[in-house]
Scaffold this active site. Structure first.
Site, mmCIF file in Angstrom:
data_model
loop_
_atom_site.group_PDB
_atom_site.id
_atom_site.type_symbol
_atom_site.label_atom_id
_atom_site.label_comp_id
_atom_site.label_asym_id
_atom_site.label_seq_id
_atom_site.Cartn_x
_atom_site.Cartn_y
_atom_site.Cartn_z
ATOM 1 N N ARG A 129 0.805 -1.223 0.000
ATOM 2 C CA ARG A 129 0.000 0.000 0.000
ATOM 3 C C ARG A 129 0.841 1.278 0.000
ATOM 4 O O ARG A 129 0.290 2.370 -0.078
ATOM 5 C CB ARG A 129 -0.931 0.012 1.210
ATOM 6 C CG ARG A 129 -0.215 0.057 2.560
ATOM 7 C CD ARG A 129 -1.214 -0.028 3.695
ATOM 8 N NE ARG A 129 -0.560 0.051 4.999
ATOM 9 C CZ ARG A 129 -1.218 -0.014 6.161
ATOM 10 N NH1 ARG A 129 -2.526 -0.152 6.165
ATOM 11 N NH2 ARG A 129 -0.563 0.050 7.300
ATOM 12 N N LYS A 134 6.064 -13.623 18.457
ATOM 13 C CA LYS A 134 5.128 -12.976 19.379
ATOM 14 C C LYS A 134 3.729 -13.568 19.307
ATOM 15 O O LYS A 134 2.866 -13.271 20.147
ATOM 16 C CB LYS A 134 5.111 -11.472 19.113
ATOM 17 C CG LYS A 134 6.450 -10.816 19.441
ATOM 18 C CD LYS A 134 6.543 -9.407 18.940
ATOM 19 C CE LYS A 134 7.923 -8.823 19.258
ATOM 20 N NZ LYS A 134 9.036 -9.538 18.575
ATOM 21 N N TYR A 156 -0.519 -7.304 19.028
ATOM 22 C CA TYR A 156 0.128 -7.735 17.791
ATOM 23 C C TYR A 156 0.253 -9.251 17.755
ATOM 24 O O TYR A 156 -0.125 -9.907 16.776
ATOM 25 C CB TYR A 156 1.504 -7.080 17.662
ATOM 26 C CG TYR A 156 2.366 -7.679 16.583
ATOM 27 C CD1 TYR A 156 1.918 -7.755 15.273
ATOM 28 C CD2 TYR A 156 3.640 -8.168 16.874
ATOM 29 C CE1 TYR A 156 2.716 -8.314 14.273
ATOM 30 C CE2 TYR A 156 4.442 -8.713 15.892
ATOM 31 C CZ TYR A 156 3.976 -8.795 14.591
ATOM 32 O OH TYR A 156 4.749 -9.344 13.612
ATOM 33 N N GLY A 204 18.508 -6.672 11.319
ATOM 34 C CA GLY A 204 18.629 -5.529 10.433
ATOM 35 C C GLY A 204 17.363 -5.128 9.716
ATOM 36 O O GLY A 204 17.387 -4.228 8.887
ATOM 37 N N VAL A 227 16.063 -3.604 16.485
ATOM 38 C CA VAL A 227 16.870 -2.853 17.434
ATOM 39 C C VAL A 227 18.268 -2.541 16.893
ATOM 40 O O VAL A 227 18.856 -1.521 17.247
ATOM 41 C CB VAL A 227 16.955 -3.611 18.777
ATOM 42 C CG1 VAL A 227 17.816 -4.868 18.646
ATOM 43 C CG2 VAL A 227 17.498 -2.714 19.874
#
Length: 339
Positions: A40, A132, A140, A175, A180
């Site tokens: 998008r 997660k 999430y 990356g 992080v």
């Protein structure tokens, strides 16, 4: 697996993994008929089109659209053989503050992809998950777990349709956008400190190429309904900070909303359906239309012990400060000079 004369579409194709998949496919399967990048973000599509000009890459197509828009998906999927679903709203803290938007994209969008695949006779579908999604404590993760379930359950309603849906679940991609390591590198170069959420925090680590290899493995080998999990090393967030900025202060700032100290990819409850395939684990669906005995024989699959779990804090394999520095130079920033 045959790619010659086939068409493949990547939702979220302008993201980190989508771009890595694009590079891999054009390099290794240049005889593919069409490679469609569906996303998008027009600016990212414009930039990616400069990297892959049609004069040099006549196979590639760019298709602006949102997975929330089912009619647009149906139009994009016409004539497509394989779909890799990588589009998602991925930032944990942003999902916590914008829950409805996360649900629309990660759950509604997933169902739209499933429905569009059925309507257009797509042959194979691989959906990307996340660590997660395992025992989620944030929105999430909960939306991605729901997405996983939608893709896996789609195999039960396909009837005589030969389509195969599978899922790949892996840890932090080294990356990638929003991870992080680029954040720490940017702060290091700016002479700033490196904030640590928790000194005990750990994560699984996978390279972009590792993620690509896993998706291609699932696309080629899935029988339908498997959730593939790679065997990965873990790292301590403090070691990442030390590898990048040994001379920088590392204040502990506390975890953000929805963050875990350690990540899981397989829970003890999953162990009853989990098999060791060698390079990967596979969590099999509770119901499936193929022979489990034949599956085990084909892939030399071995059942994991009851109660087995796979957790970044209890892992047997760890990155060190030294190995992290080498990996960052190789996969993230080859020009980065460590102190």
């Amino acid at each position: 697996m045959e790619f010659k004369g086939k068409s493949l579409l990547i939702t979220g194709g302008t993201g980190s993994l989508g771009k890595a998949l694009t590079s891999h496919i054009l390099r290794e399967h240049s005889d593919i008929r069409r490679l469609i990048i569906f996303s998008r973000d027009e600016q990212k599509q414009f930039q990616m089109a400069q990297e892959y000009p049609v004069e040099s890459y006549p196979q590639i197509r760019f298709f602006i659209g949102d997975v929330r828009d089912k009619p647009r998906l149906v139009r994009a999927f016409k004539g497509v053989d394989y779909v890799i679903h990588a589009a998602a709203m991925k930032h944990v803290h942003l999902a916590e503050y914008n829950p409805e938007e996360c649900i629309k994209t990660n759950i509604g969008g997933a169902q739209n992809v499933v429905d569009a695949c059925f309507e257009t006779n797509v042959e194979r579908v691989v959906a990307l998950s996340t660590d997660k999604a395992c025992a989620p404590i944030n929105l999430y993760g909960a939306t991605k777990l729901t997405s996983d379930k939608l893709f896996i359950a789609a195999n039960n309603i396909k009837g005589d349709n030969p389509i195969r849906f599978s899922v790949v679940r892996y840890g932090n991609v080294m990356g990638s956008n929003g991870s992080v390591i680029p954040f720490f590198i940017k702060r290091k170069k700016a002479g700033q400190d490196l904030p640590i959420t928790d000194e005990n925090m750990t994560r699984f680590n996978i390279s972009l190429q590792g993620g690509v290899d896993m998706v291609m493995h699932a696309l080629k080998h899935a029988w339908g309904g498997e959730l593939f999990v790679p065997k990965l090393p873990s790292y301590k967030i403090l070691d990442v900070a030390e590898a990048i900025g040994p001379d920088r202060d590392k204040p502990v700032v506390g975890i953000r909303p929805g963050e875990k100290i350690h990540e899981e990819m397989i829970t003890p409850s999953d162990s009853f359906y989990t098999y060791d395939l060698g390079t990967y684990f596979a969590i099999l669906p509770a119901t499936h239309k193929w022979s489990l005995d034949e599956f085990k024989k084909t892939f030399n699959a071995k059942k994991v012990p009851a109660g087995f779990s796979y957790n970044s804090g209890d892992n047997d394999e760890w990155e060190t400060v030294e190995t992290l520095r080498s990996l960052i130079k190789e996969h993230v920033d080859a020009s980065f000079a460590f102190s």
